[in-house]
Design an enzyme around this catalytic site. Sequence first.
Site, PDB file in Angstrom:
ATOM      1  NE  ARG A 139      42.600  59.346  20.729  1.00  0.00           N
ATOM      2  CZ  ARG A 139      42.888  58.043  20.719  1.00  0.00           C
ATOM      3  NH1 ARG A 139      43.348  57.471  19.614  1.00  0.00           N
ATOM      4  NH2 ARG A 139      42.723  57.307  21.801  1.00  0.00           N
ATOM      5  CG  HIS A 140      43.721  62.754  25.495  1.00  0.00           C
ATOM      6  ND1 HIS A 140      44.455  61.619  25.730  1.00  0.00           N
ATOM      7  CD2 HIS A 140      42.463  62.348  25.177  1.00  0.00           C
ATOM      8  CE1 HIS A 140      43.680  60.568  25.591  1.00  0.00           C
ATOM      9  NE2 HIS A 140      42.461  60.967  25.242  1.00  0.00           N
ATOM     10  CG  ASN A 197      45.103  56.713  25.956  1.00  0.00           C
ATOM     11  OD1 ASN A 197      45.393  57.904  25.890  1.00  0.00           O
ATOM     12  ND2 ASN A 197      43.913  56.255  25.611  1.00  0.00           N
ATOM     13  NE  ARG A 225      41.067  60.870  28.234  1.00  0.00           N
ATOM     14  CZ  ARG A 225      39.900  60.725  28.853  1.00  0.00           C
ATOM     15  NH1 ARG A 225      39.742  61.165  30.099  1.00  0.00           N
ATOM     16  NH2 ARG A 225      38.872  60.143  28.241  1.00  0.00           N
ATOM     17  CD  GLU A 227      36.002  59.608  23.633  1.00  0.00           C
ATOM     18  OE1 GLU A 227      35.207  60.325  22.990  1.00  0.00           O
ATOM     19  OE2 GLU A 227      36.873  58.916  23.086  1.00  0.00           O
ATOM     20  CG  HIS A 231      38.280  62.940  24.699  1.00  0.00           C
ATOM     21  ND1 HIS A 231      39.041  62.494  25.741  1.00  0.00           N
ATOM     22  CD2 HIS A 231      37.821  64.168  25.057  1.00  0.00           C
ATOM     23  CE1 HIS A 231      39.038  63.411  26.703  1.00  0.00           C
ATOM     24  NE2 HIS A 231      38.301  64.428  26.321  1.00  0.00           N
TER      25      HIS A 231
HETATM   26  O1  F6P Z   1      40.272  54.335  24.120  1.00  0.00           O
HETATM   27  C1  F6P Z   1      40.240  55.708  24.184  1.00  0.00           C
HETATM   28  C2  F6P Z   1      38.824  56.241  23.996  1.00  0.00           C
HETATM   29  O2  F6P Z   1      38.883  57.641  23.927  1.00  0.00           O
HETATM   30  C3  F6P Z   1      37.816  55.814  25.096  1.00  0.00           C
HETATM   31  O3  F6P Z   1      37.792  56.645  26.221  1.00  0.00           O
HETATM   32  C4  F6P Z   1      36.517  55.801  24.339  1.00  0.00           C
HETATM   33  O4  F6P Z   1      35.501  55.066  24.983  1.00  0.00           O
HETATM   34  C5  F6P Z   1      36.955  55.207  23.036  1.00  0.00           C
HETATM   35  O5  F6P Z   1      38.253  55.737  22.790  1.00  0.00           O
HETATM   36  C6  F6P Z   1      36.066  55.534  21.873  1.00  0.00           C
HETATM   37  O6  F6P Z   1      36.435  54.720  20.789  1.00  0.00           O
HETATM   38  P1  F6P Z   1      35.525  53.474  20.352  1.00  0.00           P
HETATM   39  O7  F6P Z   1      34.203  54.059  20.028  1.00  0.00           O
HETATM   40  O8  F6P Z   1      36.260  52.908  19.163  1.00  0.00           O
HETATM   41  O9  F6P Z   1      35.434  52.507  21.503  1.00  0.00           O
END
Ligand code: F6P
Length: 417
Positions: free
Chosen positions: A222-223, A229, A274, A294, A360
């Site tokens: 990941r970044h 975050n 990022r 993402e 991501h």
């Molecule tokens: O929280 C960081 C992130 O990359 C968000 O931008 C994204 O919506 C999420 O993680 C994805 O993870 P999950 O599907 O568990 O919400």
Amino acid sequence: MPVERDKATTVLSMVGLPARGKTYIGRRVARYLNWLGHPTRVFNVGSYRRKQIGASQPADFFAPSNTEGRKVLQELAMGALDDMLAWLRSGGEVGIFDATNSTKDRRRLVEERCRQEGFPLVFIESFCNDPAVIAANVRDTKLKSPDYVDMDPEDAAQDFLRRIAHYESMYETLDDPGQSYIKIIDVGRQVILNRIHGYLPARLAPLLIDMAVSPRPIWLTRHGQSLYNLEGRIGGDPDLSPAGEAYAKSLAEFVQKQAPRDADVAVWTSTLRRTMQTGARVSRGTRAWRALDEIDAGICDGMTYDQVRIEMPDVWSARSADKFRYRYPRGESYEDVIQRLDPVIIQLERQRSPVLVIAHQAVLRAIYAYLMDRPPGQCPTISVPLHTVIQLTPNAYGCEEKRFELAPQVEDQGAGG
Ligand code: F6P
């Protein structure tokens, strides 16, 4: 709302002499199709043989002159075929019939059974006479097979080469212009498609070009920690936090150590700030892919998980009930993410040099699920922590995994289970 998919029930029947990588190809196709959401299963006749008559049959058991042996092998193959057809009738989508199917007579039987059931059939032949490829296959897979357990490797190799010679004496390559087939020549140096109709078999062609395993590392990260975050916000296009900047440095040092000086490394980022900032210090050519962005959280983009839970309880509960298939309003589901990652996976398979993918959480979960052959439904819970490089190195059976936690270690506010 979860999306219903059209089912394209299909039989893929492998063809080829022993040690031509049929099982490897079959498994790779199954991994890819399962990941894309098409339930696929391999029916390997070798396993049926080992289970029903024992593993240690000498080479002459497979000789064309051994009428009893031929009869037993035929019955085993037809048993596996029947099980596969029953599985397709009960809801499976793609059945892969993994046997040599090396004569026209045998293939006619397979065709006949599929026609009776009304399932389209495509043969996939691995045709290869390159002695180096065959020797590598014998060494890397066959001598480790249960057929040769406890046997001296030299004796095992001799026995296996005799078995191949028996099959060679009756082998007939695919050449019937009326049949649907994909012929892979010399591990994908040339691929011939004959009468390939329909969406699913056509989708396999890019995967089948260049089938060789390249045992170079694929690094997924990941970044570095972003400003979002820190606040537990999802989506957006924030910059890195100071800790995230420090991770970018650690990552550059990591790559330098693993692949010194100008060793070839492909560095792929998303188009979001990022990831590009995280890759900026890695002094190799970088490519930014939109497909690596993402998961699109739609109307929830920029919110914290708590805000979603309190302000949009319907979204929260629907996503919690089926996180894999749930599509954010005006956004995406994990299922959608997998579909858009298809070209990335095809390119990843082709790449011969190490690849560093800086992306991501959701996107890396989907890529990891493909490489590690995890059921796609498990994607949303795969652990992909911040400031960690996941190293996956492909081999004949899948990938070997190693994780490197780099400095600084940070708490992950939005790890999302
Ligand atoms: O929280 C960081 C992130 O990359 C968000 O931008 C994204 O919506 C999420 O993680 C994805 O993870 P999950 O599907 O568990 O919400």
